[in-house]
Scaffold this active site. Structure first.
Site, mmCIF file in Angstrom:
data_model
loop_
_atom_site.group_PDB
_atom_site.id
_atom_site.type_symbol
_atom_site.label_atom_id
_atom_site.label_comp_id
_atom_site.label_asym_id
_atom_site.label_seq_id
_atom_site.Cartn_x
_atom_site.Cartn_y
_atom_site.Cartn_z
ATOM 1 N N ARG A 1 -10.099 0.830 -8.327
ATOM 2 C CA ARG A 1 -11.397 1.054 -7.172
ATOM 3 C C ARG A 1 -12.724 1.700 -8.244
ATOM 4 O O ARG A 1 -13.650 1.328 -8.005
ATOM 5 C CB ARG A 1 -11.083 1.991 -6.101
ATOM 6 C CG ARG A 1 -12.154 1.949 -5.021
ATOM 7 C CD ARG A 1 -11.450 2.671 -3.516
ATOM 8 N NE ARG A 1 -11.422 3.959 -3.886
ATOM 9 C CZ ARG A 1 -10.888 4.862 -2.792
ATOM 10 N NH1 ARG A 1 -10.701 4.344 -1.674
ATOM 11 N NH2 ARG A 1 -10.841 6.141 -2.895
ATOM 12 N N ASP B 1 -5.768 3.368 -6.929
ATOM 13 C CA ASP B 1 -6.897 3.414 -6.071
ATOM 14 C C ASP B 1 -7.101 5.023 -5.942
ATOM 15 O O ASP B 1 -6.493 5.635 -6.715
ATOM 16 C CB ASP B 1 -6.126 3.272 -4.735
ATOM 17 C CG ASP B 1 -7.089 3.107 -3.686
ATOM 18 O OD1 ASP B 1 -8.306 3.363 -3.684
ATOM 19 O OD2 ASP B 1 -6.493 3.293 -2.469
ATOM 20 N N ASP C 1 0.699 -1.081 0.016
ATOM 21 C CA ASP C 1 0.108 -0.069 0.051
ATOM 22 C C ASP C 1 0.975 1.122 0.178
ATOM 23 O O ASP C 1 1.905 1.219 -0.289
ATOM 24 C CB ASP C 1 -0.931 -0.097 1.157
ATOM 25 C CG ASP C 1 -2.240 0.679 1.053
ATOM 26 O OD1 ASP C 1 -2.309 1.839 0.432
ATOM 27 O OD2 ASP C 1 -3.393 0.277 1.471
ATOM 28 N N GLU D 1 -11.701 8.142 -8.142
ATOM 29 C CA GLU D 1 -12.910 8.599 -8.453
ATOM 30 C C GLU D 1 -13.142 9.964 -9.114
ATOM 31 O O GLU D 1 -13.925 10.168 -9.868
ATOM 32 C CB GLU D 1 -13.889 8.746 -7.426
ATOM 33 C CG GLU D 1 -13.992 7.227 -6.429
ATOM 34 C CD GLU D 1 -12.982 6.796 -5.721
ATOM 35 O OE1 GLU D 1 -12.880 5.614 -5.685
ATOM 36 O OE2 GLU D 1 -11.812 7.488 -5.035
#
Length: 925
Positions: free
Chosen positions: A591, A509, A396, A512
């Site tokens: 994502r 990730d 991560d 959006e």
């Protein structure tokens, strides 16, 4: 009077409907007769409604207000289509009637609940009229005219209707501005050159008010009837409603919900948002597609190709309303007629998913908070020490220097050596990347920002300057992936990093895109992009809530139009870069997603919690993404946030071993939850279920081939295989792999049994081969903590393999074919085999395809296509379930072979030593 009615009512009343193909009648206002019900029924309905309202007034103390007009009382509650959908507004009678709508108050609901709309359309509300309709080579083209303005600004007076009968099972209906071009989603869709010859649907039109009425020819079922409420088409508010033929509706993602949606006054919002999966919130992706099961077991699907902020309102009529605030109304309707075919037809439009590398189907391990590359390495070594299967190690954002992309933290300096070690052991490495690029480093010290700025590759404000938001590294700029030049810059950044850390896949990730502030460091400018006349029910009540301004400027359009495409465009750039860098099939896990994303990436279900309900919700999640054409999907096993328990993690590892994408991941500052962190008993249970997954890799890989080739689902709802069994339509605590393998996980704490539905037919215990004949019933099954119930469907053949600790080791082991005989003693299966990583092996012919068949006590293996890869693999064992009596002998290509036969009717023949590249037969007498 204009009327909005059900088709059945229209036929009963003799309303005038134009059937496609008939000579168009000259347009005439009011030509359509009043379409409700007969006059006697109308009087009875009004009297009944009046009495009901009068009674309610007496018991409610008069809160219902003045008596509504009879035309309003006529509309049943379930068929009241909302005329005032704005949230955060107390709808008064004055507000409602200012729009020309009916106002009838309903009893108050609990906070957050939706119910019958107080303000709804009357039967005579003005809509568009179909002014002309003409035949074209592919269908029809028409002109729609609105003579009275709607209540949203800049409503469009004249619309163009294009209908194309694309195939016998696919219909394309598009409504747009007749005079001016509008934004349309830049998605490659198939273009047909001739009209369907024998469509299984019939299409009718209502002229005034305009409406589309679609029926299935075979049953007469009305699939769409848009005359139930007015069509509204303003610049920033587009709305169309339809009746539905049943309440069994699925899809419409991304949301946390049961697989089957409730139609009890529920609104689903589509606007990509960074938020932990929570019921009723708009989540990471947008998929405006639904699948609906019809009475009798037929199915159809509807896709609205639109990327603007949107909501879908469901109501118990049953009915549905699409609302979007931009673009056009571009519908594809898929007629199936079975659910598998609907999903295949949908993917014929959006594109079939990519074939993943075989290692992507192994077990993946990650956490945020390893803290160093050495600690990451220690986890890998511990997994090897216990011989627990693992194909990929992930990191991560803690591997980055200051959370900046394409950098290494000082605690991760040995990461290149770790990756080298992974590769030596046949394992792979995947790291995270966020789109936000740090904008605060001294000039000349951080190439990704400096070069992106120089080339003008970031989202800009309305003033032409890079929009600055805030993400993990602090203030950030956001790459514009709608610009092809950005793809080249992204490739160069990945190439620079690959030179130091030769990664194998990329996890994208926060795309959006996520922003820790609303809009930008300067907020968002005034105007109707950031503050539109209507804002769908988005979390945060604003389009810029925890993302960038809708007014941000991009190469292809404004962010207002492109927001829901951001993750798709980044995935496309990342997959392309990986192909350029590695020359092999890419693995990208994203994502945020949008239709067609399966061509470029898989998906994980986001930042879930270590709770039992989150484990349950993962099943509707993965089944929904199967509908969306993204088969490579899974949830964070054992939960991302919060602390798991040994029992929860054991049960979740059992379920997660059957996610198509299987990864255990958790957050920082929580206890470790990889398999080595638990007691010997739990660790063994986790290891055993992963070995089971690895044994099934040949079967799983073949399912992904079929998904790539023709759009089959991998993880599959039970009703896809048993569409006429209504009992399967609501099941979302079990699922199938393909047609053949039934997974029934434990989803509750403190139990040693599980109740699952076994569809009608013969099934076999995967582990023992013992048979189970079901009439279609719920069955209580033993499920101690170390056991996951798996059942093989009679009539199927599963190719399996002796499992190893990586996919590479496993692929070198002999195959074992599990033959599960049907009640007629027949079975069928297939196997796709290639090198597991090269690009386009099927398209180039570099693969083997073998079909297995059993009939009349004879198994045959037939090689339909061969490659050199198949010569490296042998078929070692046949296990045949359901052989009713012990054979006297077994013949392999005519030569007698030793065998074993158990009391539970399992025949096993070992040491076959047959090359996969050669066909053979085995007979039992």
């Amino acid at each position: 009077m204009k009327s909005y009615q059900k088709l059945r009512s229209a036929h009963a009343a003799g309303c005038r409907l134009e059937e496609e193909g008939a000579a168009p009648l000259p347009p005439a206002r009011g030509r359509l007769a009043p379409c409700w019900v007969g006059s006697g029924l109308l009087v009875a309905a009004v009297l009944l409604s009046s009495i009901t309202v009068w009674v309610l007034r007496q018991v409610s103390g008069g809160w219902l207000g003045p008596t509504p007009p009879p035309k309003c009382l006529l509309v049943p509650e379930s068929q009241r289509f909302d005329c005032y959908p704005e949230r955060r507004v107390v709808v008064t009678q004055q507000l409602c009637e200012s729009r020309g709508c009916c106002f009838i108050q309903s009893p108050p609901l609990a906070e957050g609940e939706q119910g019958v709309p107080w303000c709804f359309y009357p039967p005579d509300f003005p809509s568009y009229a179909l002014e002309s309709l003409n035949q074209t080579a592919l269908g029809v083209v028409g002109v729609l005219v609105r003579r009275e303005k709607a209540y949203y600004p800049r409503d469009i007076e004249k619309l163009r209707l294009d209908v194309e009968f694309e195939t016998d099972t696919r219909l394309h209906i598009k409504i747009t501005d007749a005079a001016n071009p509008r934004y349309e989603v830049p998605l490659d869709v198939p273009r047909v050159t001739k009209r369907a010859e024998n469509p299984i649907y019939s299409l009718n039109f209502s002229w005034d008010p305009f409406g589309v009425l679609l029926q299935r020819k075979a049953t007469g079922a009305v699939l769409l009837n848009t005359t139930v409420a007015p069509l509204i088409f303003a610049d920033q508010f587009l709305q169309i409603s339809t009746s539905l033929p049943s309440k069994f509706l699925y899809g419409l993602g991304e949301h946390r919900d049961s697989f089957l949606h409730s139609l009890d006054w529920k609104t689903l919002t589509f606007w990509a948002r960074d938020v932990s999966p929570t019921e009723s919130f708009n989540l990471y992706g947008a998929h405006p597609f639904y699948l609906l099961m019809e009475e009798g077991g037929n199915a159809h699907g509807v896709f609205l190709l639109n990327s603007n902020a949107m909501e879908v309102a469901l109501q118990p009529a049953p009915g549905l309303t699409w609302r979007t605030i931009g673009g056009v109304l571009d519908f594809y309707i898929f007629l199936g007629p079975d659910p598998n075919m609907v999903i295949q037809q949908y993917q014929q439009v959006i594109g079939f998913p990519a074939m993943p590398p075989i290692w992507a189907l192994g077990f993946h391990l990650c956490r945020w908070g390893y803290g160093s590359s050495n600690e990451t390495w220690q986890t890998v070594r511990a997994m090897r020490n216990y011989q627990i299967p693992q194909d990929a190690q992930w990191n991560d954002i803690d591997y980055m220097d200051g959370y900046r992309d394409f950098t290494l933290d000082s605690q991760f300096t040995s990461l290149p050596s770790l990756v080298e070690d992974l590769h030596k052991h046949g394992q792979h490495y995947v790291m995270i990347l966020d789109p936000g690029i740090s904008s605060t480093s001294p000039h000349g010290s951080y190439w990704p920002f400096d070069e992106g700025l120089r080339r003008g590759l970031f989202l800009n404000t309305t003033k032409g300057q890079p929009l600055i938001g805030q993400v993990w590294p602090g203030f950030t700029a956001f790459p514009d992936f709608s610009n092809p030049d950005t793809h080249q810059w992204w490739l160069e950044n990945l190439q620079h990093f690959y030179a130091h850390v030769p990664f194998d896949g990329v996890w994208i990730d926060m795309n959006e895109p996520s922003n820790f502030m609303d809009g930008s460091e300067d907020g968002c400018p005034p105007g109707e992009l950031d503050s539109p006349p209507y804002t769908p029910a988005v979390l945060g009540n604003s389009l810029s809530a925890k993302t960038v301004c809708a007014s941000a400027e991009q190469k292809a359009s404004v962010h207002y139009n492109l927001h829901n495409l951001y993750g798709l465009m980044e995935a496309k750039a990342t997959a392309s870069a990986l192909v350029r860098i590695r020359g092999k099939r890419p693995l990208v896990i994203s994502r945020s997603t949008f239709p067609s994303q399966g061509r470029y990436s898989g998906h994980w279900l986001g930042d879930n919690r270590s709770q039992w309900k989150d484990m349950y919700y993962s099943i509707p999640g993965l089944l929904s993404f199967s509908l969306f054409g993204i088969p490579l999907v899974g949830a964070d096993i054992c939960g991302f946030s919060g602390s798991t328990s040994e029992e929860l993690c054991t049960r979740w590892m059992q379920l997660g071993a059957f996610y198509p994408f299987s990864r255990n991941h958790n957050t920082q500052n929580e206890q470790a939850q990889d398999p080595t962190a638990f007691s010997p008993a739990a660790r063994t249970a986790m290891k055993d279920v992963l070995l089971t997954r690895y044994s099934l890799l040949p079967f799983l890989y073949t399912l992904f081939h079929r998904a790539h080739l023709q759009g089959d689902t991998v993880a599959r709802p039970l009703f896809f295989e048993f569409p006429r069994d209504v009992a399967t339509w609501e099941l979302d605590r079990q699922f199938l792999w393909g047609q053949s393998l039934l997974v029934t996980p434990v989803l509750e704490p403190g139990v040693d049994s599980v109740t699952g539905y076994i569809p009608q037919g013969t099934w076999y215990d995967f582990y023992t081969g013992s048979s189970l004949n079901s009439s279609g019933e719920m069955l209580k099954m033993s499920a101690p903590l170390e056991h996951l119930n798996l059942h093989v469907r009679g009539g199927s053949i599963l190719p399996t393999q002796k499992p190893g600790t990586t996919t590479g080791v496993t692929r070198g082991n002999p195959l074992r074919l599990i033959v599960a005989l049907s009640s007629h003693a027949t079975a069928w299966g297939d196997l796709f085999w290639d090198d597991g990583e090269s690009l386009d092996t099927f398209e180039k012919g570099n693969y083997s395809y073998v079909v297995f068949n059993v009939t009349q006590n004879t198994f045959t293996s037939t090689v339909l296509h061969a490659s050199t890869e198949a010569t490296k693999v042998t078929i070692g064992t046949l296990s045949i379930f359901g052989v009713r009596k012990s054979p006297s002998k077994v013949l392999l290509n005519g030569q007698e072979k030793p065998f074993s036969y158990l009391d539970n009717q399992v025949l096993t023949v070992s040491d076959l030593g047959m090359s996969l590249s050669h066909g053979f037969s085995l007979q039992w007498l």
